[in-house]
Scaffold this motif. Sequence first.
Motif, short mmCIF file in Angstrom:
data_model
loop_
_atom_site.label_atom_id
_atom_site.label_comp_id
_atom_site.label_asym_id
_atom_site.label_seq_id
_atom_site.Cartn_x
_atom_site.Cartn_y
_atom_site.Cartn_z
N LEU A 173 0.83 -1.20 0.00
CA LEU A 173 0.00 0.00 0.00
C LEU A 173 0.87 1.26 0.00
N LYS A 174 0.48 2.25 -0.79
CA LYS A 174 1.13 3.56 -0.77
C LYS A 174 0.54 4.35 0.40
N TYR A 175 1.39 4.69 1.37
CA TYR A 175 0.93 5.19 2.67
C TYR A 175 1.69 6.44 3.04
N ARG A 176 1.00 7.40 3.63
CA ARG A 176 1.65 8.64 4.07
C ARG A 176 1.95 8.60 5.56
N THR A 177 3.21 8.90 5.91
CA THR A 177 3.60 9.15 7.29
C THR A 177 4.90 9.95 7.25
N VAL A 178 5.50 10.23 8.42
CA VAL A 178 6.74 11.01 8.48
C VAL A 178 7.68 10.41 9.52
N GLY A 179 8.93 10.89 9.52
CA GLY A 179 9.89 10.50 10.53
C GLY A 179 10.31 9.05 10.42
N LEU A 180 10.78 8.51 11.54
CA LEU A 180 11.22 7.12 11.55
C LEU A 180 10.09 6.15 11.26
N ALA A 181 8.85 6.62 11.45
CA ALA A 181 7.70 5.76 11.11
C ALA A 181 7.75 5.34 9.66
N ALA A 182 8.31 6.20 8.81
CA ALA A 182 8.44 5.85 7.39
C ALA A 182 9.32 4.62 7.23
N ASP A 183 10.44 4.57 7.94
CA ASP A 183 11.35 3.42 7.87
C ASP A 183 10.66 2.15 8.38
N MET A 198 -4.90 11.31 -1.44
CA MET A 198 -5.69 10.08 -1.33
C MET A 198 -6.88 10.13 -2.30
N LYS A 199 -7.43 11.30 -2.49
CA LYS A 199 -8.55 11.45 -3.40
C LYS A 199 -8.14 11.17 -4.84
N SER A 200 -6.92 11.58 -5.21
CA SER A 200 -6.43 11.39 -6.58
C SER A 200 -5.86 10.00 -6.82
N GLY A 201 -5.65 9.23 -5.74
CA GLY A 201 -5.06 7.90 -5.88
C GLY A 201 -3.55 7.89 -5.79
N LEU A 202 -2.94 9.04 -5.49
CA LEU A 202 -1.49 9.07 -5.32
C LEU A 202 -1.07 8.18 -4.16
#
Length: 364
Positions: free
Chosen positions: A176-186, A207-211
């Motif tokens: 899944l393509k997912y948005r987060t930041v910081g070490l959470a990304a790793d 999310m609306k555009s499917g990015l």
Amino acid sequence: MSNTLNRRRFLRGSAVAGAAALATPAIAQNAPTTIKMQAAWGGGIFLENAQSFASRVNEMSGGSLMIEVLSVDAVVKTSQMQDAVHRGVLDAAHYVSAYWYGKSKAASLFGTGPCFGWSSQEMLGWIYAGGGQELFDELMDNLRLNVVSFFNSPMPAQPLGWFQEEISDASQMNGLKYRTVGLAADVLLEMGMSVVQLPGGEIQPAMKSGLIDAAEFNNPTSDRDFGMQDVSKFYHLASYHQSQECFEVTINKDKFNALSPEHQAIIRNASMAENSGFYWGNTKRYADDLVKLQEQDGVSVFRTPDSVMAAQLEAWDVVTKRIADEDPFFAKVMESQMAYAKNVMGYLNLNQPNYQQAYKHYFG
């Protein structure tokens, strides 16, 4: 006789005026000192929190120290804020340390690090009373950054976020393509997700555009303000990816050192006061907006399964070991955190009653 009486009245009036001048605090006789603080927030509850901190400083100083809050991108982009404060382009910034962890992954330990069985309350306890502030100051020296920072506002654990279906197993998150930041990304990359780091205001359109397929930001109030309920109806609460975070208020070091000791103390104490004000006020609003998401917006709310959170902890182990093996300072900070958490949570876990048991007793 008349001249004598007039002279006496004048002298009495001069004495009263002189006494009033002496009674007026010296700090209020000078022109106000102004600090321009750019926030990473364009609106919503977090900009209100930045303004709340500024108001505390302004009120506690009697107007002799004024923090002027600028909204997101007013002077520089969010990614440039720390450098702008370092150079003196900005006097101060209000954001989270995960926003600049690209300089040092140890920065993320001061807000979006692994969960050692503690919450943001105990993480702030470590910063204030367990050596965390001293380690942060050491990090600033190592990076040669001309800033001082104050941490406040303990955030509840952030939701796992918004998905297109209920997540009952960690395997559903793979790819899944997912948005987060910081070490959470790793951490989520380690779990097989494809991670995109976006500012808060860009999450819903992406999310609306499917990015992106799924996303988290921080809390029910901000998520509802962004309109996440319009692009997803599956909302998962509870997660270890960002289970403890707080705000960082960073100030140009030369600007801070030029302040009077009284003004420096006001900033320190306003930051501490904001810990309570933020938690009490925001927790109520988050709870109210969660109900609105369910009852008004038709959102299905789930608690993230323990199996998914167990997989997160395993991913944290892999990520933190890899970074600690490469970065001795990262390892040093994490060791300090673990020692504090083991000690403090050892006591709290033994002492605290099971609040969920009591909640179920009264509310089912």
